[in-house]
Write a protein that holds these residues in place. Sequence first.
Motif, short mmCIF file in Angstrom:
data_model
loop_
_atom_site.label_atom_id
_atom_site.label_comp_id
_atom_site.label_asym_id
_atom_site.label_seq_id
_atom_site.Cartn_x
_atom_site.Cartn_y
_atom_site.Cartn_z
N PRO A 72 74.66 52.91 44.56
CA PRO A 72 74.43 54.07 45.60
C PRO A 72 73.32 55.21 45.15
N ALA A 73 72.27 54.84 46.38
CA ALA A 73 70.93 55.68 45.42
C ALA A 73 71.39 57.02 44.37
N ARG A 74 72.13 57.59 44.43
CA ARG A 74 72.45 59.19 44.04
C ARG A 74 72.51 58.38 42.06
N TYR A 75 72.85 57.72 42.32
CA TYR A 75 73.27 56.65 40.91
C TYR A 75 71.72 56.29 40.55
N LYS A 76 70.61 55.81 40.97
CA LYS A 76 69.33 55.67 40.95
C LYS A 76 69.41 55.80 39.20
N ILE A 77 69.05 55.37 38.32
CA ILE A 77 68.69 55.52 36.96
C ILE A 77 67.18 54.80 36.64
N ASN A 78 66.34 55.27 36.03
CA ASN A 78 65.09 55.32 35.79
C ASN A 78 64.85 54.64 34.48
N LYS A 79 63.29 53.52 33.73
CA LYS A 79 63.55 52.72 32.99
C LYS A 79 64.14 53.73 32.23
N GLU A 80 63.00 54.69 31.70
CA GLU A 80 62.82 55.05 30.99
C GLU A 80 64.48 55.09 30.17
N LYS A 81 65.18 55.62 30.66
CA LYS A 81 66.75 56.24 30.50
C LYS A 81 67.55 54.58 30.17
N ILE A 82 66.80 53.97 31.06
CA ILE A 82 67.75 52.31 30.73
C ILE A 82 67.60 52.44 29.21
N TYR A 83 66.34 51.90 29.00
CA TYR A 83 65.92 51.88 27.80
C TYR A 83 66.97 52.55 26.85
N LYS A 84 66.85 53.64 26.95
CA LYS A 84 66.92 54.70 25.81
C LYS A 84 68.52 54.53 25.38
N ALA A 137 81.89 48.44 29.31
CA ALA A 137 81.60 49.20 29.83
C ALA A 137 80.92 50.33 28.44
N ALA A 138 80.90 49.61 27.00
CA ALA A 138 79.68 51.12 26.58
C ALA A 138 78.79 50.79 26.27
N ILE A 139 78.01 50.10 26.52
CA ILE A 139 76.67 49.67 27.20
C ILE A 139 76.57 50.92 28.75
N LEU A 140 76.86 50.69 29.80
CA LEU A 140 77.36 51.09 30.70
C LEU A 140 77.15 53.29 30.36
N THR A 141 78.32 53.37 29.99
CA THR A 141 78.61 54.10 29.16
C THR A 141 77.38 55.01 28.58
N SER A 142 76.31 54.95 27.65
CA SER A 142 75.65 55.10 26.64
C SER A 142 74.02 55.01 28.37
N ILE A 143 73.91 54.51 28.26
CA ILE A 143 72.81 54.31 29.53
C ILE A 143 73.33 55.67 30.62
N PHE A 144 74.01 55.83 31.62
CA PHE A 144 74.50 56.87 32.38
C PHE A 144 74.26 58.54 31.39
N LYS A 145 75.35 58.49 30.35
CA LYS A 145 75.27 59.25 29.48
C LYS A 145 73.55 59.72 28.99
N ASP A 185 60.64 44.18 29.87
CA ASP A 185 60.13 44.22 28.54
C ASP A 185 60.62 44.66 26.90
N ASP A 186 61.02 43.92 26.15
CA ASP A 186 60.86 44.34 25.02
C ASP A 186 62.21 45.88 24.95
N ILE A 187 63.56 45.29 25.27
CA ILE A 187 64.78 45.72 25.22
C ILE A 187 65.26 46.09 23.71
N LYS A 188 65.29 46.27 23.18
CA LYS A 188 65.81 46.98 22.29
C LYS A 188 67.57 47.25 21.78
N LEU A 189 68.03 46.72 21.67
CA LEU A 189 70.01 46.72 21.83
C LEU A 189 70.49 46.45 20.08
#
Length: 450
Positions: A285-297, A62-70, A259-263
């Motif tokens: 759904p498509a409206r929640y598509k997130i680009n890689k840069e935001k996932i990494y961050k 939940a914390a990881i998903l929250t951080s990505i969505f934020k 590659d090289d995801i930092k956690l």
Amino acid sequence: MLKRNGNMNPYEFLLQFKKYGKKGGFQPGLERVNKLLSYLDNPQDKVNYIHIGGSNGKGSTAAILTSIFKEAGFKVGTYISPPLVHFNERFKVNEIPITTNELKEIVSELKDIFADPAKDIKIEEPSFFEIITVIAFQYFYKKEIDIGILEVGLGGRLDATNAVSSPLLSIITNISYEHADILGPEIKDIAFEKAGIIKKGVPVITGAENKEALDVFKKIAAQMKAKLTIMEKAANYELIDKNLKQQTFNLRYNGETFDDIKLNILGEHQVKNAALAVRSLNLLPARYKINKEKIYKGLDRCRWPGRLEMMNRNPNIILDGAHNVDGMKRLVQFIDDNIKKDKKLFFLISILKDKDYKEMFNIINTLDHKMELSITKNQNERSLKPTLLKNYADTLNLKNKVYNNIQKAVKQTYKTMDEDDTFCITGSLYTVAEARFFTHLLIEGGLKDG
């Protein structure tokens, strides 16, 4: 906007409700929570949710998903249990807890419902968890969030959070033996209860690997016409570097390459939770598509206190809410991999009554370190008596001392440590939450004798 509401104390109202259902006995079921929600016009059906169940890793996922969505710019609500420090941490929007004034407003609405004889709701009927789950649904609706992350409290099928009728996605992190007296004596029974969050036509993803559990999931997913994704088959992840500050891993699925995801959450099991969280995004759904840069961050900026948290170095102070056998295995593996065996290792431990404390101690006893246990009792009403833990520790010849409270255990243990020793506080998130406060005071020099 939520309104201010006088000087009413919302916490006093909430403390009227028993922790485990009608008249203090555990009564699973959705009738009470659904009835309350109906009088609020079913706010749970007006927000898009990701529903997360499982034995371990729910909160981390939940914390990881929250951080990505934020990070991606969504307004995200997160409902977790239990909180680490303050009650309000259960309900967060963009990682900011509900304010007391916001809580007052919703509690005022609930008080009006209980005061209305036409609604026929008795104050002793709903459990504490049912009430706060209703608060979560109403709060997130009022805050007009884009997406909610909903952590199951206990089990799944009859858990109050299962009042959400059609989430965007269901996630089941894993399955292990826990709450066997409530959920069932065998893995298949526990899996059945956890699988209760699988909804008709709603995709579900699981990190479980146990064949018995997966057989249950497959059967129920087929019955519900819900597409089941099994992480073990649907993604490949590889830990490539780790230390006491950070982990780095690679992830591949469906032609996607990360590659090289930092956690910054420690423990190899958290790599799996992170991989599960990222892979789950592909099912939305498509409206929640997130680009890689935001996932990494989002992954890099995620923090999850109290779970393999390195609170201090020299000496090492590790806080981990390992509360069952599976959690203790992961903690012990982390210590075995990262803490030198020629240095002293101190455990402060308090465990709740419904846990297999003997097996948890057996796992600690596999460590080849110079160990000493500080056995104590946290303030939760379900905390095991320290003498019970001591008696079993003695049978294993584990060196131990008993303290009648966590403050004294923290202070006295810390005094005996050398700079290169390690102090691990564990056994329950309640233990960690309580000890974290006193440990912080120690580090800052504010915990005095007396």
